[in-house]
Design a protein around this motif. Structure first.
Motif, PDB file in Angstrom:
ATOM      1  N   TRP A  37       0.781  -1.036  -0.121  1.00  0.00           N
ATOM      2  CA  TRP A  37      -0.061   0.139  -0.180  1.00  0.00           C
ATOM      3  C   TRP A  37       1.031   1.279  -0.016  1.00  0.00           C
ATOM      4  O   TRP A  37       1.747   1.352   0.861  1.00  0.00           O
ATOM      5  N   ILE A  38       0.538   2.100  -0.942  1.00  0.00           N
ATOM      6  CA  ILE A  38       1.275   3.438  -1.020  1.00  0.00           C
ATOM      7  C   ILE A  38       0.464   4.651  -1.074  1.00  0.00           C
ATOM      8  O   ILE A  38      -0.461   4.495  -1.887  1.00  0.00           O
ATOM      9  N   GLN A  39       0.741   5.646  -0.388  1.00  0.00           N
ATOM     10  CA  GLN A  39       0.106   6.754  -0.498  1.00  0.00           C
ATOM     11  C   GLN A  39       1.300   7.938  -0.605  1.00  0.00           C
ATOM     12  O   GLN A  39       2.220   8.155   0.126  1.00  0.00           O
ATOM     13  N   THR A  40       0.896   8.838  -1.853  1.00  0.00           N
ATOM     14  CA  THR A  40       1.944   9.882  -2.125  1.00  0.00           C
ATOM     15  C   THR A  40       1.295  11.050  -2.568  1.00  0.00           C
ATOM     16  O   THR A  40       0.066  10.880  -3.189  1.00  0.00           O
ATOM     17  N   MET A  41       1.902  12.100  -2.679  1.00  0.00           N
ATOM     18  CA  MET A  41       1.180  13.281  -3.243  1.00  0.00           C
ATOM     19  C   MET A  41       1.558  13.509  -4.766  1.00  0.00           C
ATOM     20  O   MET A  41       0.729  13.880  -5.705  1.00  0.00           O
ATOM     21  N   ASN A  42       2.635  12.852  -5.145  1.00  0.00           N
ATOM     22  CA  ASN A  42       3.263  13.108  -6.349  1.00  0.00           C
ATOM     23  C   ASN A  42       3.379  11.676  -7.064  1.00  0.00           C
ATOM     24  O   ASN A  42       3.792  10.716  -6.216  1.00  0.00           O
ATOM     25  N   PHE A  43       3.303  11.593  -8.157  1.00  0.00           N
ATOM     26  CA  PHE A  43       3.542  10.088  -8.872  1.00  0.00           C
ATOM     27  C   PHE A  43       3.708  10.425 -10.397  1.00  0.00           C
ATOM     28  O   PHE A  43       3.108  10.667 -11.206  1.00  0.00           O
ATOM     29  N   ASP A  44       5.008  10.647 -10.721  1.00  0.00           N
ATOM     30  CA  ASP A  44       5.456  10.975 -12.035  1.00  0.00           C
ATOM     31  C   ASP A  44       6.447   9.777 -12.634  1.00  0.00           C
ATOM     32  O   ASP A  44       7.285   9.113 -12.119  1.00  0.00           O
ATOM     33  N   PRO A  45       6.079   9.513 -13.768  1.00  0.00           N
ATOM     34  CA  PRO A  45       7.013   8.394 -14.591  1.00  0.00           C
ATOM     35  C   PRO A  45       8.387   8.991 -14.708  1.00  0.00           C
ATOM     36  O   PRO A  45       8.397  10.191 -14.903  1.00  0.00           O
ATOM     37  N   LYS A  53      -0.030  -8.625 -10.671  1.00  0.00           N
ATOM     38  CA  LYS A  53      -0.476  -9.861 -11.341  1.00  0.00           C
ATOM     39  C   LYS A  53      -0.108 -11.166 -10.833  1.00  0.00           C
ATOM     40  O   LYS A  53      -0.789 -12.227 -10.995  1.00  0.00           O
ATOM     41  N   ASN A  54       0.634 -11.244  -9.609  1.00  0.00           N
ATOM     42  CA  ASN A  54       0.841 -12.252  -9.052  1.00  0.00           C
ATOM     43  C   ASN A  54      -0.089 -12.364  -7.666  1.00  0.00           C
ATOM     44  O   ASN A  54       0.094 -13.270  -6.743  1.00  0.00           O
ATOM     45  N   GLY A  55      -1.026 -11.593  -7.813  1.00  0.00           N
ATOM     46  CA  GLY A  55      -2.056 -11.826  -6.441  1.00  0.00           C
ATOM     47  C   GLY A  55      -1.813 -10.829  -5.498  1.00  0.00           C
ATOM     48  O   GLY A  55      -2.769 -10.977  -4.362  1.00  0.00           O
ATOM     49  N   ILE A  56      -0.895 -10.041  -5.273  1.00  0.00           N
ATOM     50  CA  ILE A  56      -0.729  -9.356  -4.155  1.00  0.00           C
ATOM     51  C   ILE A  56      -1.563  -8.172  -4.291  1.00  0.00           C
ATOM     52  O   ILE A  56      -1.849  -7.482  -5.316  1.00  0.00           O
ATOM     53  N   ASP A  57      -2.026  -7.664  -3.157  1.00  0.00           N
ATOM     54  CA  ASP A  57      -3.202  -6.358  -2.950  1.00  0.00           C
ATOM     55  C   ASP A  57      -2.228  -5.404  -3.046  1.00  0.00           C
ATOM     56  O   ASP A  57      -1.527  -4.738  -1.952  1.00  0.00           O
ATOM     57  N   VAL A  58      -2.070  -4.794  -4.123  1.00  0.00           N
ATOM     58  CA  VAL A  58      -1.524  -3.459  -4.522  1.00  0.00           C
ATOM     59  C   VAL A  58      -2.289  -2.284  -4.569  1.00  0.00           C
ATOM     60  O   VAL A  58      -3.213  -2.291  -5.402  1.00  0.00           O
ATOM     61  N   ARG A  59      -2.162  -1.323  -3.610  1.00  0.00           N
ATOM     62  CA  ARG A  59      -2.968   0.157  -3.641  1.00  0.00           C
ATOM     63  C   ARG A  59      -2.334   1.027  -3.625  1.00  0.00           C
ATOM     64  O   ARG A  59      -1.110   1.268  -2.962  1.00  0.00           O
ATOM     65  N   ILE A  60      -2.623   2.195  -4.270  1.00  0.00           N
ATOM     66  CA  ILE A  60      -2.012   3.558  -4.422  1.00  0.00           C
ATOM     67  C   ILE A  60      -2.971   4.570  -4.308  1.00  0.00           C
ATOM     68  O   ILE A  60      -3.897   4.668  -5.153  1.00  0.00           O
ATOM     69  N   ASN A  61      -2.779   5.472  -3.425  1.00  0.00           N
ATOM     70  CA  ASN A  61      -3.618   6.605  -3.126  1.00  0.00           C
ATOM     71  C   ASN A  61      -2.529   7.870  -3.670  1.00  0.00           C
ATOM     72  O   ASN A  61      -1.483   8.087  -3.136  1.00  0.00           O
ATOM     73  N   VAL A  62      -3.050   8.683  -4.583  1.00  0.00           N
ATOM     74  CA  VAL A  62      -2.227   9.820  -5.018  1.00  0.00           C
ATOM     75  C   VAL A  62      -3.095  10.820  -5.267  1.00  0.00           C
ATOM     76  O   VAL A  62      -4.270  10.809  -5.760  1.00  0.00           O
ATOM     77  N   ASP A  63      -2.690  11.996  -4.827  1.00  0.00           N
ATOM     78  CA  ASP A  63      -3.361  13.266  -4.624  1.00  0.00           C
ATOM     79  C   ASP A  63      -3.740  13.709  -6.187  1.00  0.00           C
ATOM     80  O   ASP A  63      -2.700  13.638  -7.037  1.00  0.00           O
ATOM     81  N   TRP A  64      -4.760  14.287  -6.580  1.00  0.00           N
ATOM     82  CA  TRP A  64      -5.003  14.909  -7.766  1.00  0.00           C
ATOM     83  C   TRP A  64      -3.815  15.970  -8.393  1.00  0.00           C
ATOM     84  O   TRP A  64      -3.432  16.104  -9.465  1.00  0.00           O
ATOM     85  N   LEU A  65      -3.120  16.714  -7.435  1.00  0.00           N
ATOM     86  CA  LEU A  65      -2.269  17.732  -7.514  1.00  0.00           C
ATOM     87  C   LEU A  65      -1.077  17.042  -8.414  1.00  0.00           C
ATOM     88  O   LEU A  65      -0.657  17.800  -9.240  1.00  0.00           O
ATOM     89  N   ALA A  66      -0.731  15.912  -8.468  1.00  0.00           N
ATOM     90  CA  ALA A  66       0.204  15.312  -9.172  1.00  0.00           C
ATOM     91  C   ALA A  66       0.036  15.576 -10.647  1.00  0.00           C
ATOM     92  O   ALA A  66       1.095  15.783 -11.318  1.00  0.00           O
ATOM     93  N   GLU A  67      -1.235  15.869 -11.072  1.00  0.00           N
ATOM     94  CA  GLU A  67      -1.526  16.157 -12.507  1.00  0.00           C
ATOM     95  C   GLU A  67      -0.957  17.501 -12.779  1.00  0.00           C
ATOM     96  O   GLU A  67      -1.043  17.789 -14.024  1.00  0.00           O
ATOM     97  N   ARG A  68      -0.705  18.290 -11.833  1.00  0.00           N
ATOM     98  CA  ARG A  68      -0.316  19.781 -12.314  1.00  0.00           C
ATOM     99  C   ARG A  68       1.272  19.794 -12.014  1.00  0.00           C
ATOM    100  O   ARG A  68       1.807  20.844 -12.505  1.00  0.00           O
ATOM    101  N   PHE A  69       2.078  18.894 -11.815  1.00  0.00           N
ATOM    102  CA  PHE A  69       3.387  19.028 -11.445  1.00  0.00           C
ATOM    103  C   PHE A  69       3.966  18.599 -12.857  1.00  0.00           C
ATOM    104  O   PHE A  69       3.805  17.635 -13.641  1.00  0.00           O
ATOM    105  N   TYR A  70       5.227  19.334 -12.896  1.00  0.00           N
ATOM    106  CA  TYR A  70       6.089  19.146 -14.203  1.00  0.00           C
ATOM    107  C   TYR A  70       7.553  19.666 -13.479  1.00  0.00           C
ATOM    108  O   TYR A  70       7.686  20.681 -12.999  1.00  0.00           O
ATOM    109  N   GLU A  71       8.468  18.623 -13.921  1.00  0.00           N
ATOM    110  CA  GLU A  71       9.858  19.045 -13.171  1.00  0.00           C
ATOM    111  C   GLU A  71      10.041  19.368 -11.808  1.00  0.00           C
ATOM    112  O   GLU A  71      10.710  20.290 -11.625  1.00  0.00           O
ATOM    113  N   GLY A  72       9.149  18.918 -11.009  1.00  0.00           N
ATOM    114  CA  GLY A  72       9.277  19.026  -9.501  1.00  0.00           C
ATOM    115  C   GLY A  72       8.358  19.967  -9.010  1.00  0.00           C
ATOM    116  O   GLY A  72       8.627  20.196  -7.733  1.00  0.00           O
TER     117      GLY A  72
END
Length: 342
Positions: free
Chosen positions: A28-36, A52-71
């Protein structure tokens, strides 16, 4: 084995990857930013394989991430920026690949008209990483390249009471968010605090004010934002009683100190502590993203909160811990001595 380990971003990156690859139940991961990009692509690959191997993977990421560019992001987003929009398309493809693999990816605090223009308002600033509900990391590191290049820290822990508090908090986003700010005892020496995002309210900031106000000898304040408002006033008052404060923050060319209106707080600070021998301002050689206060080497506060009153004014969701744990405080003291150039 120590219950706590204070890690810099590089150590956290390697440590988290190792445990995530070996995960048996959940990540489980929570983060404000999530950039490739660098670092993050490697983590995404691990998460996709785990899901894909059946692990419960969850990510909470804030919408603000979508306004970030170069940090960075624009305080006011009135006109679309092609660079921001193009990079967000890459981010959305990353999100799609995670979801296609079975990852539960939740966007927190999707915008209304106000927040689409003024994206700092009502953000979820929390960062936490949990593997198998047996090990967790909490601190300042987000999922973007720049986070691994800053001066930052993550507290790695196997403390069951702390992990329980984080596991309980993780799903409390969007409609499930807490109605009120919240504090609970993890154990005899550590409390867990949550700012629920009520505009103008911050339980964490109040706890900081109370704890710093009781300082007897020294205060170490580390944050990307300088102390402001009531906290700064308390530090100045205590300095006249002989309490020494060291404020550690980013290099002087950081946008927080050079760009309007962010630099107002910095200018107030430098004016207020001018010629004060008991308050020392230290600019580190690169960007500081740590959120840590150590008082008399007996108390420490750490987490996602920048210890600025602005977070409460803007209704930001945050977490923090207040501890008197000797192992943790010793770890913070060692980290500061090892990583920060005075």
């Amino acid at each position: 084995m120590s219950t706590f380990e204070i890690q810099n971003p590089a150590d956290f990156f390697q440590s988290f990857k190792l445990y995530a690859i070996r995960a048996k139940r959940n990540i489980w991961i929570q983060t404000m930013n999530f950039d490739p990009g660098e670092y993050i692509d490697e983590i995404v690959s691990i998460l996709i394989n785990a899901a894909k191997n059946g692990i419960d993977v969850r990510i909470n990421v804030d919408w603000l991430a979508e306004r970030f560019y170069e940090g960075r992001y624009a305080i006011l987003y009135i006109r679309k920026n092609p660079l921001v929009e193009d990079f967000n398309q890459k981010r959305q493809k990353m999100y799609a690949s995670l979801r296609a693999a079975g990852v539960t990816l939740t966007i927190t605090n999707k915008p209304n008209f106000l927040t689409s223009v003024f994206p700092s308002y009502r953000r979820n600033h929390i960062k936490m990483f949990i593997v198998d509900n047996e090990i967790a990391w909490v601190g300042g590191v987000n999922l973007m390249k720049y986070s691994f290049e800053n001066l930052d820290l993550m507290v790695k822990t196997t403390d069951k009471s702390i992990i329980h508090a984080l596991v309980d908090q993780f799903p409390r986003v969007n409609k499930g968010r807490r109605i009120h700010d919240y504090i609970t005892k993890c154990d005899i020496d550590t409390s867990f605090m949550v700012d629920s995002g009520r505009r103008g309210k911050s339980l964490i900031y109040k706890e900081v004010i109370k704890t710093v106000g009781n300082a007897q000898r020294n205060i170490i304040f580390v944050s990307q934002y300088p102390p402001d408002s009531e906290l700064l006033k308390i530090m100045i008052t205590l300095s006249h009683k002989g309490v020494k404060t060291t404020i550690i923050t980013s290099h002087q060319n950081d946008f927080v100190f050079t760009s309007f209106p962010q630099n107002i707080i910095y200018n107030v600070l430098t004016f207020s502590i001018k010629n004060n021998p008991n308050i020392k301002l230290v600019h580190f050689s690169k960007k500081v993203h740590i959120k840590l206060i150590v008082i008399d080497y007996k108390h420490a506060l750490f987490g996602s909160h920048n210890f600025s009153q602005l977070g409460g004014l803007f209704g930001t969701e945050e977490i923090a811990f207040h501890t008197t744990n000797a192992e943790l405080i010793s770890g913070f003291k060692k980290f500061i001595a090892t990583h920060i150039d005075n």
